[in-house]
Design an enzyme around this catalytic site. Structure first.
Site, PDB file in Angstrom:
ATOM      1  N   ARG A  97     -93.217  71.889  33.244  1.00  0.00           N
ATOM      2  CA  ARG A  97     -92.405  71.904  34.255  1.00  0.00           C
ATOM      3  C   ARG A  97     -93.091  71.768  35.743  1.00  0.00           C
ATOM      4  O   ARG A  97     -93.672  73.079  36.064  1.00  0.00           O
ATOM      5  CB  ARG A  97     -91.346  72.682  34.262  1.00  0.00           C
ATOM      6  CG  ARG A  97     -90.198  72.319  35.334  1.00  0.00           C
ATOM      7  CD  ARG A  97     -88.843  73.613  35.110  1.00  0.00           C
ATOM      8  NE  ARG A  97     -88.195  73.308  35.891  1.00  0.00           N
ATOM      9  CZ  ARG A  97     -86.923  72.642  35.925  1.00  0.00           C
ATOM     10  NH1 ARG A  97     -86.511  71.862  34.723  1.00  0.00           N
ATOM     11  NH2 ARG A  97     -86.081  72.575  36.897  1.00  0.00           N
ATOM     12  N   HIS A 150     -87.057  63.156  34.628  1.00  0.00           N
ATOM     13  CA  HIS A 150     -86.640  64.250  33.601  1.00  0.00           C
ATOM     14  C   HIS A 150     -86.471  63.811  32.457  1.00  0.00           C
ATOM     15  O   HIS A 150     -85.135  63.859  32.242  1.00  0.00           O
ATOM     16  CB  HIS A 150     -85.536  64.897  34.686  1.00  0.00           C
ATOM     17  CG  HIS A 150     -85.214  66.116  34.223  1.00  0.00           C
ATOM     18  ND1 HIS A 150     -85.904  66.809  33.012  1.00  0.00           N
ATOM     19  CD2 HIS A 150     -84.418  67.227  34.597  1.00  0.00           C
ATOM     20  CE1 HIS A 150     -85.400  68.289  32.977  1.00  0.00           C
ATOM     21  NE2 HIS A 150     -84.465  68.510  33.891  1.00  0.00           N
ATOM     22  N   GLN A 161     -83.548  65.809  30.169  1.00  0.00           N
ATOM     23  CA  GLN A 161     -82.324  65.853  30.563  1.00  0.00           C
ATOM     24  C   GLN A 161     -81.767  65.008  30.158  1.00  0.00           C
ATOM     25  O   GLN A 161     -80.486  64.835  29.516  1.00  0.00           O
ATOM     26  CB  GLN A 161     -82.339  66.224  32.146  1.00  0.00           C
ATOM     27  CG  GLN A 161     -80.966  65.795  32.689  1.00  0.00           C
ATOM     28  CD  GLN A 161     -80.219  67.443  32.205  1.00  0.00           C
ATOM     29  OE1 GLN A 161     -80.405  68.519  32.422  1.00  0.00           O
ATOM     30  NE2 GLN A 161     -79.288  67.129  31.558  1.00  0.00           N
ATOM     31  N   ASP A 181     -76.079  64.675  40.735  1.00  0.00           N
ATOM     32  CA  ASP A 181     -76.973  65.918  40.818  1.00  0.00           C
ATOM     33  C   ASP A 181     -76.920  66.454  42.086  1.00  0.00           C
ATOM     34  O   ASP A 181     -76.215  65.896  43.201  1.00  0.00           O
ATOM     35  CB  ASP A 181     -78.492  65.151  40.756  1.00  0.00           C
ATOM     36  CG  ASP A 181     -79.442  66.530  39.985  1.00  0.00           C
ATOM     37  OD1 ASP A 181     -78.883  67.488  40.107  1.00  0.00           O
ATOM     38  OD2 ASP A 181     -80.468  66.250  39.870  1.00  0.00           O
ATOM     39  N   CYS A 185     -76.268  67.461  35.725  1.00  0.00           N
ATOM     40  CA  CYS A 185     -77.284  68.097  35.001  1.00  0.00           C
ATOM     41  C   CYS A 185     -77.475  69.699  35.331  1.00  0.00           C
ATOM     42  O   CYS A 185     -78.342  70.449  34.484  1.00  0.00           O
ATOM     43  CB  CYS A 185     -78.746  67.451  35.032  1.00  0.00           C
ATOM     44  SG  CYS A 185     -79.448  67.320  37.056  1.00  0.00           S
ATOM     45  N   ARG A 224     -79.125  70.087  25.768  1.00  0.00           N
ATOM     46  CA  ARG A 224     -80.605  70.491  26.031  1.00  0.00           C
ATOM     47  C   ARG A 224     -81.244  71.115  24.852  1.00  0.00           C
ATOM     48  O   ARG A 224     -82.384  70.785  24.310  1.00  0.00           O
ATOM     49  CB  ARG A 224     -80.778  70.997  27.248  1.00  0.00           C
ATOM     50  CG  ARG A 224     -80.531  70.304  28.495  1.00  0.00           C
ATOM     51  CD  ARG A 224     -81.618  69.287  28.952  1.00  0.00           C
ATOM     52  NE  ARG A 224     -82.804  69.787  29.136  1.00  0.00           N
ATOM     53  CZ  ARG A 224     -83.469  70.422  29.836  1.00  0.00           C
ATOM     54  NH1 ARG A 224     -82.682  70.254  31.109  1.00  0.00           N
ATOM     55  NH2 ARG A 224     -84.504  70.732  30.110  1.00  0.00           N
TER      56      ARG A 224
END
Length: 314
Positions: free
Chosen positions: A107, A134, A137, A223, A263, A291
């Site tokens: 990450r 991402h 996700q 988001d 998310c 996830r």
């Protein structure tokens, strides 16, 4: 004969539709088994290295718990825990870590960092988030839609807000799964051609009015207004994004059975109202849990390859 290079998951477009459909089915199977408290440990004696240059809640917990549930172990490495903080080249870190573990999740900031790591890694590398993409996700998001509504092919997804890394990944996913994404952003925050990921007119369209973007949508998603690294823009973004708050009026433009996703983390009263995120059309908490299960399917696939369902059902 030299070994085949490892498969990586750096963008959602790294996998074909056939591979994604396989992952969706494995996610379903793994989740159902988890809910029945049945042990499934195909990664016994395997090790996942998790390298974090950006803070995380869901990514760390889902990968660490998932690896443990699959029978392996996960090692957490923050930047300050490694020689990266002292300037060791990312290529050298990749060469060393990949001789000691079976899979790596990173990450980090620029996509170029994880691309450089993967180019020098002996083992699969997973993108846990970069500034540009991402994929984990959106893999979980698509599974969540399929879990609740069936195939996403031919459906319409409305993205409301910043054209960030999650938005860019949705655009890539649309071309793979054959659905349409309508993106509505404030002026100055539009999707750029280099971030559109090759999205074409059949799969992507831009809307100045978020209400229009949501009209007839099967899924509305958003988001935070300010992604990590842009905190200095908080005040200006709060002004610019004021019309891009998903509320009940905006959701009323979507189909009656449309779902809402986010998310997380969410800021109620900013990009979404409490009535929406905590309301009956929200699948945010299933999305967050998924996830865990989607990433377990991904880890299994990257480490073990395709698994015969008949074998794992015994």
């Amino acid at each position: 004969m030299p070994a085949a290079p490892p498969r990586h998951f750096l963008q959602i477009s790294d996998f074909s539709l056939h591979e994604h459909e396989y992952l969706i089915e494995r996610t379903r199977w793994i989740k159902e088994r988890f809910k029945r408290y049945e042990i499934y440990q195909p990664l016994r004696d395997r090790t996942l290295a998790m390298v974090f240059e950006k803070a995380s809640t869901r990514t760390r917990v889902s990968f660490e718990a998932g690896m443990n549930q699959l029978g392996g172990i996960a090692i957490n490495l923050n930047r300050s825990d490694t020689q990266l903080a002292r300037g060791e080249p990312i290529e050298d870190v990749a060469r060393v870590i990949s001789r000691m573990v079976d899979v790596v999740m990173i990450r980090t900031f620029e996509q170029a960092i994880i691309e450089r790591f993967a180019a020098h890694s002996r083992v699969p590398v997973i993108n846990g988030l970069t500034n540009e993409f991402h994929p984990c996700q959106v893999l979980a998001d698509i599974y969540t839609y399929v879990e609740h509504r069936g195939s996403i092919r031919g459906k319409t997804v409305a993205w409301v807000g910043d054209s960030n890394n999650v938005c860019s990944t949705w655009l890539q996913a649309a071309a793979i799964f054959d659905f349409r994404v309508r993106v509505s952003t404030p002026p100055g925050y539009e999707v750029t051609p280099e971030r559109a990921g090759g999205a074409d007119d059949r799969h992507y369209s831009a809307f100045a009015d978020p209400m229009e973007a949501c009209r007839g949508a099967d899924l509305v998603t958003t988001d935070v207004w300010t992604s990590m690294g842009f905190e200095a823009e908080n005040a200006s973004r709060a002004r610019d994004f004021a019309r891009w708050r998903v509320d009940t009026a905006m959701m009323s433009q979507a189909k009656p059975d449309a779902l809402f996703m986010h998310c997380l983390p969410a800021h109620r009263g900013e990009e979404v109202t409490a009535e929406v995120i905590d309301g009956p059309r929200s699948v945010v908490w299933d999305e967050a849990e998924n996830r865990l299960h989607a990433q377990k399917a991904l880890l299994e696939y990257l480490v073990c390859g395709r698994v015969d369902p008949q074998e794992t059902s015994r």
